[in-house]
Each structure stands twice: as C-alpha cells, then as structure tokens.
Write a protein that holds these residues in place. Structure first.
Motif, PDB file in Angstrom:
ATOM      1  N   HIS A 124       0.787  -1.419   0.160  1.00 51.09           N
ATOM      2  CA  HIS A 124      -0.021  -0.263   0.111  1.00 51.09           C
ATOM      3  C   HIS A 124       0.903   1.406  -0.100  1.00 51.09           C
ATOM      4  O   HIS A 124       1.689   1.173   0.379  1.00 51.09           O
ATOM      5  N   CYS A 178      -4.356   0.122  -2.003  1.00 51.55           N
ATOM      6  CA  CYS A 178      -3.440  -1.212  -1.506  1.00 51.55           C
ATOM      7  C   CYS A 178      -3.840  -2.427  -2.428  1.00 51.55           C
ATOM      8  O   CYS A 178      -4.826  -2.241  -3.400  1.00 51.55           O
ATOM      9  N   ALA A 179      -3.081  -3.323  -2.767  1.00 52.00           N
ATOM     10  CA  ALA A 179      -3.273  -4.489  -3.393  1.00 52.00           C
ATOM     11  C   ALA A 179      -2.960  -5.410  -2.338  1.00 52.00           C
ATOM     12  O   ALA A 179      -2.071  -5.535  -1.668  1.00 52.00           O
ATOM     13  N   CYS A 204      -8.751  -1.146  -1.192  1.00 52.34           N
ATOM     14  CA  CYS A 204      -8.292  -2.112  -2.152  1.00 52.34           C
ATOM     15  C   CYS A 204      -8.528  -2.000  -3.643  1.00 52.34           C
ATOM     16  O   CYS A 204      -9.666  -1.978  -4.009  1.00 52.34           O
ATOM     17  N   ARG A 205      -7.575  -2.165  -4.304  1.00 56.74           N
ATOM     18  CA  ARG A 205      -7.720  -1.794  -5.806  1.00 56.74           C
ATOM     19  C   ARG A 205      -7.453  -2.989  -6.530  1.00 56.74           C
ATOM     20  O   ARG A 205      -8.179  -3.182  -7.664  1.00 56.74           O
ATOM     21  N   TRP A 206      -6.423  -4.000  -5.988  1.00 57.27           N
ATOM     22  CA  TRP A 206      -6.278  -5.080  -6.683  1.00 57.27           C
ATOM     23  C   TRP A 206      -6.183  -6.231  -5.838  1.00 57.27           C
ATOM     24  O   TRP A 206      -5.748  -6.191  -4.504  1.00 57.27           O
ATOM     25  N   GLY A 243     -12.055  -4.526  -5.335  1.00 55.49           N
ATOM     26  CA  GLY A 243     -10.661  -4.637  -6.109  1.00 55.49           C
ATOM     27  C   GLY A 243     -10.912  -5.649  -7.044  1.00 55.49           C
ATOM     28  O   GLY A 243     -12.008  -6.343  -7.327  1.00 55.49           O
ATOM     29  N   ILE A 257      -1.241   1.141  -8.424  1.00 45.23           N
ATOM     30  CA  ILE A 257      -1.961   0.973  -7.164  1.00 45.23           C
ATOM     31  C   ILE A 257      -1.946   2.137  -6.423  1.00 45.23           C
ATOM     32  O   ILE A 257      -0.948   2.687  -5.700  1.00 45.23           O
TER      33      ILE A 257
END
Length: 286
Positions: free
Chosen positions: A22, A29-30, A64-66, A89, A132
């Motif tokens: 992150h 974050c991922a 959460c993106r990924w 995500g 991210i």
C-alpha cells in the motif's frame, strides 16, 4: 519511484505468504496471493487467514484496488472472491493463465469451460504497467514453475511468486503441466539482473530445521548464496539439478482441489440442488 509499504501474513498450514502492499495510511492497496483455509480431511473451508488481512486493511483505512495472483497455485486455494466481496478490487493474473487452463481442461474434463482467462477481472500482458494509487507496478512474466507466473515489481520491491525461494531453500519445482526448468532458470536470471539492493519477497518459505520462517531477501543475497541459482550456476547445471530433484517430489497435498479453484479465479463450484458445493478429484490423472 515510491517505496511501497508492505505487510506480510504467513500461513503456516501452507507455508504461503500473503502481502498487503500500500501507499500508506488511508491509501490504495493490493493484496497478493491470498489464502482460503481448506481442510482436506473434512472438506471444510474457513476464512480465518483472509479475515486477518481484512482487519489490517480496515484498521489502516486502505482502499483495495487489486487482488493479485502470481500464478494458479497448487498448494492453497485463493481467497480472492471472498476478499473482493468484503473489500472490492479487481482479481488479476498473467494472461498466460489461458495455457494453464488448457493444460488442466483434460485433467478435470472441463467440457465447455472457458479457457480464455475470462474468469478473472484483468489479465496482465508481459511487462504491463499498472498502478496501485500512485505506486507504479510492472508485471514481469517469469515462466518456468508454470507458464503463467508473474512477479510484481513495485518500486524497490519485487514479489517473485514461485520462482525463487529463500537462498537456503533454492527454487520452485518445474514438473507441473507446462513447466520448464530452462525457462525458470531464465526467469530467475531476469530477477537476479535487477540492482543488488532490490528487495525480493517470496511466496513461500520452507525453512530448514532450526530457522524461523522468512520471506524477504535481496538480489545480492540470492546471487551470493542461493543453493540452486547462485552466481556461476549454468542453465545446463540448473536444469539437471532441478529435473533430478523434481523426479523425487510428491505432488502437493492440495494440488487437485487447488488448481480447479484457482484457474477459476478462486471461485468455488456452484452449489448443486442440495445446496452443497463439490470439488472434482480425478483419479489416476496426474
């Protein structure tokens, strides 16, 4: 180049490390290589490991993106769908997952099942760049363990998946369908050509007796002391070593339940008429 903040979660049952990467408090974050708890003796699943990750993300106000997979794992089930439900995500993997899906289509008799990667939200091409938040990520294609392995390069950190292990453990096996010791050697050399101070984060650790589990090393440390891939080891030598070692290894305990779930982006089979989900275990197929 931004330096990512990294939190690791080690699952002792499968020796897997899940990472939250992150920008910092309140940032994007991922989550890399998540674990859904699965007991092969009872067929029960649980979310204890994933819930620890969720608690960390929420505690630090992260977005959460990924939900990133380095490859279709053979030793644990992915918790990506559960994490997506809780945190959002996109679930992503390398575009070569299609080759893995095709390789296992016959094993699982997956007539009519898509082998185009469409189960995932995003397929990364080799060297594709994404973000991210403000963190730039490069998806490095590092085949060998499987055709679809990726390493994620984020600032001075690389999440290597199943290519390298800690120096006293060596390298990943290459005897799964589509695996290649020669390709793994070349993938490892690509990683080991990065600057010596580059931090390398392992997907697993199988520590020798007397050592605590560890999952962070550097390019310099790997080049100096990796028992399979230190400086001076040739491709021919590595292929001979890796092929000979792989011939002595048992299949991972969870390979048959794990692969069928993980090539489906972590989605479990749909419930049947009685409300129960069933995994498919082919006999005498591996």
């Amino acid at each position: 180049m931004m330096t990512p903040s990294i939190q690791a979660f080690f699952d002792t049952a499968t020796a897997t490390v899940t990472y939250v990467v992150h920008e910092g408090e309140g940032g994007a974050c991922a989550i890399i290589d998540s674990v859904l708890d699965y007991d092969p003796k009872s067929g029960r699943t649980a979310t204890t490991s994933a819930d620890k990750v969720i608690a960390f993300v929420r505690e630090h106000g992260l977005q959460c993106r990924w939900l990133l997979e380095t490859h279709a794992h053979a030793d644990h089930l992915s918790a990506a769908p559960y994490l997506q439900q809780q945190l959002g995500g996109n679930v992503a993997i390398g575009a070569a997952i299609q080759a893995v899906q095709r390789a296992f289509a016959e094993v699982y008799h997956r007539d009519g099942a898509a082998a185009d990667g469409s189960q995932f939200d995003q397929l990364f091409a080799p060297d594709q760049v994404f973000h991210i938040g403000a963190l730039q990520v490069r998806a490095l294609h590092v085949p060998g363990h499987t055709p679809a392995d990726l390493a994620y390069q984020i600032g001075d950190a690389v999440f290597v998946g199943d290519t390298l292990f800690m120096p006293d453990v060596g390298s990943a096996r290459c005897d799964f369908p589509g695996g290649s010791a020669a390709l793994l050697y070349r993938s490892a050399q690509r990683l080991l050509s990065l600057p010596p101070s580059t931090r390398l984060f392992m997907c697993h650790d199988y520590p020798p007796a007397g050592r605590e589990a560890r999952w962070e090393t550097t390019v310099a440390e790997q080049r100096a002391s990796n028992i399979h891939l230190h400086d001076g080891v040739t491709e021919e030598q590595f292929v001979a070593l890796r092929t000979g070692r792989d011939a002595t290894l048992d299949m991972p305990t969870l390979i048959l339940p794990a692969i069928q779930v993980n090539i489906n982006a972590g989605k479990l089979p749909e419930p049947e008429e009685n409300g129960v989900r069933y995994l498919k275990i082919p006999l005498n197929a591996l």
